[in-house]
Write a protein that holds these residues in place. Structure first.
Motif, PDB file in Angstrom:
ATOM      1  N   LEU A 192     -36.884 105.127  -5.076  1.00  0.00           N
ATOM      2  CA  LEU A 192     -37.444 105.166  -3.718  1.00  0.00           C
ATOM      3  C   LEU A 192     -38.862 105.733  -3.692  1.00  0.00           C
ATOM      4  CD1 LEU A 192     -34.400 106.293  -1.538  1.00  0.00           C
ATOM      5  CD2 LEU A 192     -35.208 103.977  -2.064  1.00  0.00           C
ATOM      6  N   HIS A 193     -39.171 106.591  -4.650  1.00  0.00           N
ATOM      7  CA  HIS A 193     -40.549 107.092  -4.754  1.00  0.00           C
ATOM      8  C   HIS A 193     -41.496 105.919  -5.023  1.00  0.00           C
ATOM      9  CE1 HIS A 193     -44.033 109.423  -5.916  1.00  0.00           C
ATOM     10  NE2 HIS A 193     -44.041 108.788  -7.067  1.00  0.00           N
ATOM     11  N   THR A 207     -40.928 105.059  -0.034  1.00  0.00           N
ATOM     12  CA  THR A 207     -40.121 105.708   1.013  1.00  0.00           C
ATOM     13  C   THR A 207     -40.527 107.175   1.146  1.00  0.00           C
ATOM     14  OG1 THR A 207     -38.253 104.244   0.559  1.00  0.00           O
ATOM     15  CG2 THR A 207     -37.755 106.334   1.663  1.00  0.00           C
ATOM     16  N   ILE A 208     -40.683 107.656   2.387  1.00  0.00           N
ATOM     17  CA  ILE A 208     -40.998 109.073   2.584  1.00  0.00           C
ATOM     18  C   ILE A 208     -39.791 109.788   3.191  1.00  0.00           C
ATOM     19  CG2 ILE A 208     -43.498 108.688   2.733  1.00  0.00           C
ATOM     20  CD1 ILE A 208     -43.233 109.065   5.802  1.00  0.00           C
ATOM     21  N   HIS A 262     -43.140 114.004   4.827  1.00  0.00           N
ATOM     22  CA  HIS A 262     -43.445 114.415   3.460  1.00  0.00           C
ATOM     23  C   HIS A 262     -43.313 113.242   2.505  1.00  0.00           C
ATOM     24  CE1 HIS A 262     -42.685 118.728   4.639  1.00  0.00           C
ATOM     25  NE2 HIS A 262     -41.979 118.094   5.547  1.00  0.00           N
ATOM     26  N   ARG A 263     -44.250 113.135   1.561  1.00  0.00           N
ATOM     27  CA  ARG A 263     -44.065 112.214   0.449  1.00  0.00           C
ATOM     28  C   ARG A 263     -43.332 112.971  -0.664  1.00  0.00           C
ATOM     29  NH1 ARG A 263     -49.605 113.848   0.038  1.00  0.00           N
ATOM     30  NH2 ARG A 263     -50.163 112.439   1.727  1.00  0.00           N
ATOM     31  N   THR A 264     -42.851 112.252  -1.668  1.00  0.00           N
ATOM     32  CA  THR A 264     -42.085 112.902  -2.735  1.00  0.00           C
ATOM     33  C   THR A 264     -42.748 112.692  -4.091  1.00  0.00           C
ATOM     34  OG1 THR A 264     -40.736 110.974  -3.251  1.00  0.00           O
ATOM     35  CG2 THR A 264     -39.918 112.454  -1.510  1.00  0.00           C
ATOM     36  N   GLU A 265     -42.326 113.516  -5.022  1.00  0.00           N
ATOM     37  CA  GLU A 265     -42.806 113.470  -6.406  1.00  0.00           C
ATOM     38  C   GLU A 265     -41.567 113.649  -7.284  1.00  0.00           C
ATOM     39  OE1 GLU A 265     -45.708 112.734  -8.799  1.00  0.00           O
ATOM     40  OE2 GLU A 265     -46.282 113.246  -6.739  1.00  0.00           O
ATOM     41  N   PRO A 266     -41.299 112.712  -8.230  1.00  0.00           N
ATOM     42  CA  PRO A 266     -40.063 112.840  -9.016  1.00  0.00           C
ATOM     43  C   PRO A 266     -40.060 114.092  -9.902  1.00  0.00           C
ATOM     44  CG  PRO A 266     -41.166 110.715  -9.421  1.00  0.00           C
ATOM     45  CD  PRO A 266     -42.108 111.546  -8.617  1.00  0.00           C
ATOM     46  N   ILE A 267     -38.939 114.792  -9.949  1.00  0.00           N
ATOM     47  CA  ILE A 267     -38.747 115.877 -10.927  1.00  0.00           C
ATOM     48  C   ILE A 267     -38.028 115.275 -12.136  1.00  0.00           C
ATOM     49  CG2 ILE A 267     -37.673 118.116 -11.390  1.00  0.00           C
ATOM     50  CD1 ILE A 267     -37.813 118.650  -8.327  1.00  0.00           C
ATOM     51  N   ALA A 268     -36.799 114.800 -11.932  1.00  0.00           N
ATOM     52  CA  ALA A 268     -36.023 114.185 -13.024  1.00  0.00           C
ATOM     53  C   ALA A 268     -34.741 113.602 -12.475  1.00  0.00           C
ATOM     54  CB  ALA A 268     -35.673 115.230 -14.089  1.00  0.00           C
TER      55      ALA A 268
END
Lengths: 225, 225
Positions: free
Chosen positions: B188-189, B193-194, B203-209
């Motif tokens: 979705l990132h 998709t927000i 907010h936007r997102t940033e993948p961690i894992a």
């Protein structure tokens, strides 16, 4: 995994899937796919304790706001999964805690979804710390920056698939004081709360903007903080 | 706003609030505060159309995954709000669409929560584009990269506060083909998709894992994509 992908490629035209395509897919593939579709989700550790005193901690991604007056939250439990201990403890004691997850312990939060024996506390098993506050019987997660103590209000059985919605009332709230803005907004990005998608993907957030209350005669403005 | 803050400072000790403190707060302050506590939320535009043919579009942040077999989604509707049109259209026609929100049209998505007259379509009012697909009567949002066509299954009235949970079954899914991973995960990132928090923060997102399935005998590994 190859096979699943092949199945999908047979029926997949430019990322379009019908219910039939979905039902034909292999079970784990379908679970991962359908879980991804709802968007980014809340991520919370729910803490409970049975009458014998054994604590339980389980990760949930279905917490939803129900109302502010009274302050109500709901979440979905699958009674046929590891979540059954959360459900039985809440029904036994009427209490639970909801604790946000930060990036520095997201692996431990994820690990609470493993199947541990009944007499093992996930706090011990994954390495998170119980915290007892406000005279509550259910344990909070010490490591969480945002935590809620809540009381059971209602169990709603969802006939369509045997899941259960639990409705709870907020009794106590702990948030870092510097995250509360004058209008009541709690800045979760600042609090370090993370979000998730699908069944196993974790994401940090970056603020875009807050927008003013929508009125029909004009477009919203950005709220300056 | 000063007054509200004063009320809270009187009872607020290091970011700790009891139910009493919450109930004493001014109403809009309480709404903003309580809405912030559930964590980051799904953000979706729900498209419907009444029997007369007038389309409706409303932003929701309560979409929740209910199950994959059959593929079910739920969301909460407040019948005393602008969301009542969404509810009545779904009950009238049995159909709806769920469309993710991207950063390039989040202001327009937010603006759908303004109170427009019954005969005005939010698509026209905010400047989003109706798209009719798969023979469905309900409109999709052309601008959305991830969209779901769904059929009404069940209405659940939540006695505690008069809200309603709508349970729907997924009939069609459109996702960008390059976001689907071999195991079924939809990124979705990558789809843009927000997410949102509180009542008005985007907010936007940033993948961690992504993490492997949790087993009791070992900690999870990171899934390499």
């Amino acid at each position: 995994m190859r096979l699943d992908l092949d199945i999908w490629h047979m029926t997949n035209h430019n990322g379009i899937f019908s219910l039939n395509d979905i039902l034909k897919a292999e079970s784990r593939f379908r679970t991962t796919f359908i879980n991804s579709l709802g968007g980014f989700k809340s991520l919370a550790l729910i803490g409970t304790r049975n009458k014998k005193g054994v604590t339980n901690l389980a990760v949930f991604n279905s917490v939803v706001h129900l109302g502010a007056s009274p302050p109500l939250i709901g979440f979905i439990v699958r009674p046929d999964s590891v979540e059954r201990h959360t459900l039985s403890n809440i029904l036994e004691t009427g209490e639970l805690t909801i604790n946000h997850v930060q990036e520095d312990f997201f692996e431990r939060a994820h690990q609470t979804s493993a199947r541990y024996p009944d007499d093992v506390s996930e706090f011990d098993a994954v390495g998170l710390t119980e915290e007892f506050r406000f005279g509550m019987y259910a344990p909070f997660v010490k490591e969480s920056s945002v935590k809620i103590g809540a009381a059971f209000r209602q169990r709603i059985d969802i006939a369509e698939n045997g899941t259960v919605m639990i409705v709870v009332k907020i009794k106590y709230v702990c948030v870092p004081e510097n995250t509360i803005q004058p209008d009541g907004y709690v800045d979760l990005h600042k609090a370090g709360t993370i979000t998730c998608s699908g069944i196993d993907s974790y994401h940090r957030t970056e603020p875009i903007a807050r927008l003013t209350y929508a009125k029909a005669d004009r477009m919203p403005d950005i709220i300056k903080s």
